[in-house]
Design an enzyme around this catalytic site. Structure first.
Site, PDB file in Angstrom:
ATOM      1  N   SER A 120     -11.996  25.197  41.382  1.00  0.00           N
ATOM      2  CA  SER A 120     -12.955  25.226  42.382  1.00  0.00           C
ATOM      3  C   SER A 120     -14.400  25.584  41.793  1.00  0.00           C
ATOM      4  CB  SER A 120     -12.630  26.332  43.467  1.00  0.00           C
ATOM      5  OG  SER A 120     -11.589  26.058  44.300  1.00  0.00           O
ATOM      6  N   HIS A 141     -12.042  18.028  41.341  1.00  0.00           N
ATOM      7  CA  HIS A 141     -12.053  18.903  42.398  1.00  0.00           C
ATOM      8  C   HIS A 141     -11.755  18.257  43.766  1.00  0.00           C
ATOM      9  CE1 HIS A 141     -14.139  22.215  44.711  1.00  0.00           C
ATOM     10  NE2 HIS A 141     -12.958  22.182  44.836  1.00  0.00           N
ATOM     11  N   GLU A 153     -14.779  15.660  43.853  1.00  0.00           N
ATOM     12  CA  GLU A 153     -15.841  16.033  43.092  1.00  0.00           C
ATOM     13  C   GLU A 153     -15.663  15.967  41.761  1.00  0.00           C
ATOM     14  OE1 GLU A 153     -16.938  20.357  43.672  1.00  0.00           O
ATOM     15  OE2 GLU A 153     -19.153  19.837  43.852  1.00  0.00           O
ATOM     16  N   ASN A 191     -18.777  24.113  46.350  1.00  0.00           N
ATOM     17  CA  ASN A 191     -18.637  25.712  46.602  1.00  0.00           C
ATOM     18  C   ASN A 191     -19.788  26.438  46.238  1.00  0.00           C
ATOM     19  OD1 ASN A 191     -15.912  25.928  47.641  1.00  0.00           O
ATOM     20  ND2 ASN A 191     -15.231  25.240  45.430  1.00  0.00           N
TER      21      ASN A 191
HETATM   22  N1  CAA Z   1      -1.200  15.645  56.568  1.00  0.00           N
HETATM   23  C1  CAA Z   1      -1.166  14.928  57.595  1.00  0.00           C
HETATM   24  N2  CAA Z   1      -1.743  15.151  58.612  1.00  0.00           N
HETATM   25  C2  CAA Z   1      -2.420  16.179  58.898  1.00  0.00           C
HETATM   26  C3  CAA Z   1      -2.375  17.115  57.875  1.00  0.00           C
HETATM   27  C4  CAA Z   1      -1.523  17.134  56.636  1.00  0.00           C
HETATM   28  N3  CAA Z   1      -1.646  18.014  55.680  1.00  0.00           N
HETATM   29  N4  CAA Z   1      -2.998  18.368  58.312  1.00  0.00           N
HETATM   30  C5  CAA Z   1      -3.632  18.209  59.480  1.00  0.00           C
HETATM   31  N5  CAA Z   1      -3.169  16.726  59.887  1.00  0.00           N
HETATM   32  C6  CAA Z   1      -3.487  16.196  60.951  1.00  0.00           C
HETATM   33  C7  CAA Z   1      -2.602  16.703  62.174  1.00  0.00           C
HETATM   34  O1  CAA Z   1      -1.471  16.285  62.483  1.00  0.00           O
HETATM   35  C8  CAA Z   1      -3.524  16.329  63.429  1.00  0.00           C
HETATM   36  O2  CAA Z   1      -3.337  15.007  63.756  1.00  0.00           O
HETATM   37  P1  CAA Z   1      -3.525  14.383  65.206  1.00  0.00           P
HETATM   38  O3  CAA Z   1      -5.131  14.616  65.785  1.00  0.00           O
HETATM   39  O4  CAA Z   1      -3.298  12.826  65.453  1.00  0.00           O
HETATM   40  O5  CAA Z   1      -2.717  15.499  66.077  1.00  0.00           O
HETATM   41  C9  CAA Z   1      -4.828  16.195  62.881  1.00  0.00           C
HETATM   42  O6  CAA Z   1      -4.761  16.240  61.083  1.00  0.00           O
HETATM   43  C10 CAA Z   1      -5.786  17.344  62.975  1.00  0.00           C
HETATM   44  O7  CAA Z   1      -5.095  18.686  62.520  1.00  0.00           O
HETATM   45  P2  CAA Z   1      -5.018  19.983  63.690  1.00  0.00           P
HETATM   46  O8  CAA Z   1      -4.967  19.475  64.905  1.00  0.00           O
HETATM   47  O9  CAA Z   1      -3.937  20.611  63.163  1.00  0.00           O
HETATM   48  O10 CAA Z   1      -6.199  20.789  63.391  1.00  0.00           O
HETATM   49  P3  CAA Z   1      -7.635  20.273  63.283  1.00  0.00           P
HETATM   50  O11 CAA Z   1      -8.104  19.515  64.235  1.00  0.00           O
HETATM   51  O12 CAA Z   1      -8.360  21.674  63.008  1.00  0.00           O
HETATM   52  O13 CAA Z   1      -7.727  19.531  61.860  1.00  0.00           O
HETATM   53  C11 CAA Z   1      -8.425  19.860  59.735  1.00  0.00           C
HETATM   54  C12 CAA Z   1      -7.521  20.096  60.540  1.00  0.00           C
HETATM   55  C13 CAA Z   1      -8.469  18.617  59.203  1.00  0.00           C
HETATM   56  C14 CAA Z   1      -8.108  21.026  58.342  1.00  0.00           C
HETATM   57  C15 CAA Z   1      -9.639  20.385  60.170  1.00  0.00           C
HETATM   58  O14 CAA Z   1      -9.727  21.690  60.925  1.00  0.00           O
HETATM   59  C16 CAA Z   1     -10.648  20.421  59.137  1.00  0.00           C
HETATM   60  O15 CAA Z   1     -11.501  19.396  58.712  1.00  0.00           O
HETATM   61  N6  CAA Z   1     -11.324  21.706  58.548  1.00  0.00           N
HETATM   62  C17 CAA Z   1     -12.399  21.995  57.820  1.00  0.00           C
HETATM   63  C18 CAA Z   1     -11.661  21.767  56.252  1.00  0.00           C
HETATM   64  C19 CAA Z   1     -12.560  21.886  55.272  1.00  0.00           C
HETATM   65  O16 CAA Z   1     -13.847  22.136  55.340  1.00  0.00           O
HETATM   66  N7  CAA Z   1     -12.045  21.596  53.921  1.00  0.00           N
HETATM   67  C20 CAA Z   1     -12.672  21.916  52.698  1.00  0.00           C
HETATM   68  C21 CAA Z   1     -12.782  23.391  52.329  1.00  0.00           C
HETATM   69  S1  CAA Z   1     -13.489  23.662  50.669  1.00  0.00           S
HETATM   70  C22 CAA Z   1     -12.532  22.943  49.617  1.00  0.00           C
HETATM   71  O17 CAA Z   1     -11.627  22.559  49.672  1.00  0.00           O
HETATM   72  C23 CAA Z   1     -13.097  23.125  48.190  1.00  0.00           C
HETATM   73  C24 CAA Z   1     -12.648  24.619  47.431  1.00  0.00           C
HETATM   74  O18 CAA Z   1     -12.420  24.464  46.381  1.00  0.00           O
HETATM   75  C25 CAA Z   1     -12.411  25.583  48.254  1.00  0.00           C
HETATM   76  P1  NAD Z   2      -2.031  28.462  45.535  1.00  0.00           P
HETATM   77  O1  NAD Z   2      -1.982  29.831  45.404  1.00  0.00           O
HETATM   78  O2  NAD Z   2      -1.649  27.727  46.910  1.00  0.00           O
HETATM   79  O3  NAD Z   2      -0.828  27.718  44.705  1.00  0.00           O
HETATM   80  C1  NAD Z   2      -0.931  27.777  43.168  1.00  0.00           C
HETATM   81  C2  NAD Z   2       0.404  27.570  42.783  1.00  0.00           C
HETATM   82  O4  NAD Z   2       0.359  27.615  41.325  1.00  0.00           O
HETATM   83  C3  NAD Z   2       1.392  28.589  43.313  1.00  0.00           C
HETATM   84  O5  NAD Z   2       2.394  27.857  43.875  1.00  0.00           O
HETATM   85  C4  NAD Z   2       1.906  29.170  41.905  1.00  0.00           C
HETATM   86  O6  NAD Z   2       3.219  29.681  41.785  1.00  0.00           O
HETATM   87  C5  NAD Z   2       1.391  28.232  40.851  1.00  0.00           C
HETATM   88  N1  NAD Z   2       1.080  28.708  39.605  1.00  0.00           N
HETATM   89  C6  NAD Z   2       0.403  29.562  39.031  1.00  0.00           C
HETATM   90  N2  NAD Z   2       0.300  29.981  37.994  1.00  0.00           N
HETATM   91  C7  NAD Z   2       1.047  28.960  37.361  1.00  0.00           C
HETATM   92  C8  NAD Z   2       1.480  28.473  36.029  1.00  0.00           C
HETATM   93  N3  NAD Z   2       0.938  29.166  34.684  1.00  0.00           N
HETATM   94  N4  NAD Z   2       2.089  27.410  35.938  1.00  0.00           N
HETATM   95  C9  NAD Z   2       2.819  26.892  37.139  1.00  0.00           C
HETATM   96  N5  NAD Z   2       2.480  27.234  38.281  1.00  0.00           N
HETATM   97  C10 NAD Z   2       1.693  28.066  38.291  1.00  0.00           C
HETATM   98  O7  NAD Z   2      -3.391  27.921  45.213  1.00  0.00           O
HETATM   99  P2  NAD Z   2      -4.289  26.478  45.689  1.00  0.00           P
HETATM  100  O8  NAD Z   2      -4.861  26.949  47.071  1.00  0.00           O
HETATM  101  O9  NAD Z   2      -3.583  25.395  45.794  1.00  0.00           O
HETATM  102  O10 NAD Z   2      -5.442  26.550  44.679  1.00  0.00           O
HETATM  103  C11 NAD Z   2      -5.017  26.035  43.444  1.00  0.00           C
HETATM  104  C12 NAD Z   2      -6.385  25.626  42.698  1.00  0.00           C
HETATM  105  O11 NAD Z   2      -6.894  24.736  43.379  1.00  0.00           O
HETATM  106  C13 NAD Z   2      -7.161  26.744  42.259  1.00  0.00           C
HETATM  107  O12 NAD Z   2      -7.770  26.405  41.060  1.00  0.00           O
HETATM  108  C14 NAD Z   2      -8.231  26.685  43.487  1.00  0.00           C
HETATM  109  O13 NAD Z   2      -9.476  27.485  43.217  1.00  0.00           O
HETATM  110  C15 NAD Z   2      -8.185  25.031  43.516  1.00  0.00           C
HETATM  111  N6  NAD Z   2      -8.766  24.763  44.933  1.00  0.00           N
HETATM  112  C16 NAD Z   2      -8.368  25.500  46.136  1.00  0.00           C
HETATM  113  C17 NAD Z   2      -8.734  24.990  47.373  1.00  0.00           C
HETATM  114  C18 NAD Z   2      -8.324  25.690  48.486  1.00  0.00           C
HETATM  115  O14 NAD Z   2      -8.675  25.261  49.904  1.00  0.00           O
HETATM  116  N7  NAD Z   2      -7.369  26.628  48.533  1.00  0.00           N
HETATM  117  C19 NAD Z   2      -9.702  23.904  47.348  1.00  0.00           C
HETATM  118  C20 NAD Z   2      -9.970  22.961  46.127  1.00  0.00           C
HETATM  119  C21 NAD Z   2      -9.455  23.626  45.104  1.00  0.00           C
END
Ligand code: CAA
Ligand code: NAD
Length: 284
Positions: A120, A141, A153, A191
């Site tokens: 991330s 990403h 990304e 991020n």
């Molecule tokens: N596989 C298949 N279908 C899925 C699913 C999955 N893993 N997860 C959810 N769905 C489906 C559900 O079945 C549902 O379908 P219907 O509308 O047909 O019933 C639909 O998607 C919507 O799901 P929910 O009703 O459970 O919940 P929701 O309406 O809140 O949607 C969500 C879920 C898509 C996650 C939505 O809340 C959303 O877009 N949230 C924001 C997510 C976001 O911003 N992600 C980026 C985070 S940042 C990042 O990832 C980077 C990082 O490094 C941290």
């Molecule tokens: P998570 O904690 O759900 O899963 C990580 C998994 O990796 C665990 O099951 C753990 O057992 C396994 N693991 C840890 N060290 C290991 C190793 N040395 N060998 C094998 N398996 C190992 O974490 P996550 O949320 O899936 O995030 C994973 C990566 O993806 C991180 O780098 C995170 O920053 C990135 N990421 C996370 C998100 C998010 O929304 N959570 C979104 C984009 C990117």
């Protein structure tokens, strides 16, 4: 152009399981690896459930779903990734742990394989230094949840080759994703912008400006986001958010990225969000 017949995914948590699913649906044979058998079991259940949801809604044919499930293999043995054309790492957000894994992988996988990280925020250039193939190391990403979110990304390290970049972009597009490209600076694009918002939401809660319900409703309804920032942090994982903020703070050297003490306290207490409880009890 690489065909990516065999894809390895390391880390079967919420991201790795979704990435493995995408690769299998796109037609590759997939090895999904985790050191923890419980993670592999729950990944298998969540992939099956996700594919069933797509099939039941008519968004995927039954045949594609069944074939994808048959192409997925689960392992905790790194040697099984020997045949991979690309390995996508999605383990814990720690530079040291990722580097250790990349160094091991570099010795195991074939010379032509690409090593991608779903990090991330962490420097791809530095992760690549753990290998003897920095030209073939790249950031790929995905956003959470990978099967639904439309973006990947791509981050080029200082030495990533054009060939590696083009092949990785093609693979992301084969997964049905739109690609954006970022230079290799802490937090990349998404991020770098998202985490300060989440951190600020914790500050608003910490300083008693508003309740968590009003913070989330304010941002969800007021700025048309699918989830409020606190709900989103809960969804991403508070541990992941904290790790990213620390990378932003260290890497960009600006106090504005310092993690809110309330976020730190939640993670210290093991309250990391909906994906699991007491993560701190599980040593990485
Ligand atoms: N596989 C298949 N279908 C899925 C699913 C999955 N893993 N997860 C959810 N769905 C489906 C559900 O079945 C549902 O379908 P219907 O509308 O047909 O019933 C639909 O998607 C919507 O799901 P929910 O009703 O459970 O919940 P929701 O309406 O809140 O949607 C969500 C879920 C898509 C996650 C939505 O809340 C959303 O877009 N949230 C924001 C997510 C976001 O911003 N992600 C980026 C985070 S940042 C990042 O990832 C980077 C990082 O490094 C941290
Ligand atoms: P998570 O904690 O759900 O899963 C990580 C998994 O990796 C665990 O099951 C753990 O057992 C396994 N693991 C840890 N060290 C290991 C190793 N040395 N060998 C094998 N398996 C190992 O974490 P996550 O949320 O899936 O995030 C994973 C990566 O993806 C991180 O780098 C995170 O920053 C990135 N990421 C996370 C998100 C998010 O929304 N959570 C979104 C984009 C990117």
């Amino acid at each position: 152009m690489a065909e990516f017949m065999v894809v390895g995914v390391i880390g079967a948590g919420q991201m790795g399981s979704g990435i493995a699913q995408l690769a299998a649906v796109a037609g590759s044979d997939v090895w999904l690896l985790d050191k923890d058998d419980r993670a592999l079991n729950s990944a298998k259940a969540s992939i099956t459930n996700s594919i069933q949801r797509f099939v039941s809604k008519g968004q995927m044919s039954k045949e594609v779903g069944i074939n994808a499930l048959a192409r997925l293999k689960y392992t905790s043995n790194l040697e099984d990734l020997r045949s991979a054309d690309i390995v996508i790492e999605a383990i814990v957000e720690s530079e040291d742990v990722k580097k250790k894994l990349f160094a091991e992988l570099d010795k195991i996988v074939k010379g032509s394989a690409i090593l991608a990280s779903n990090t991330s925020s962490i420097s791809i250039t530095r992760i690549a230094t753990a290998t003897k193939r920095p030209h073939q190391v790249i950031g790929m990403h995905f956003m959470n949840p990978p099967p639904l979110m439309k973006l990947v990304e791509i981050i080029r390290g200082a030495d990533t080759s054009d060939e590696t970049f083009n092949a990785t972009k093609t693979l992301a597009e084969r997964f049905g994703k739109t690609v954006v490209c970022s230079q290799d600076y802490s937090g990349f694009i998404v991020n770098r912008i998202l985490m300060p918002m989440i951190n600020e939401a914790f500050h608003v809660l910490y300083t008693g400006v508003a309740t968590k319900e009003d913070i989330d409703a304010g941002m969800k309804l007021g700025t048309n986001q699918p989830m409020g920032p606190l709900e989103l942090a809960d969804f991403i994982g508070l541990d992941v958010c904290l790790s990213i903020l620390k990378v932003l703070h260290d890497g960009l050297g600006d106090a504005k990225y310092a993690p809110c003490p309330l976020l730190v306290q939640y993670v210290d207490a093991g309250r990391v969000g909906r994906k699991r409880v007491a993560k701190r009890m599980t040593p990485q």
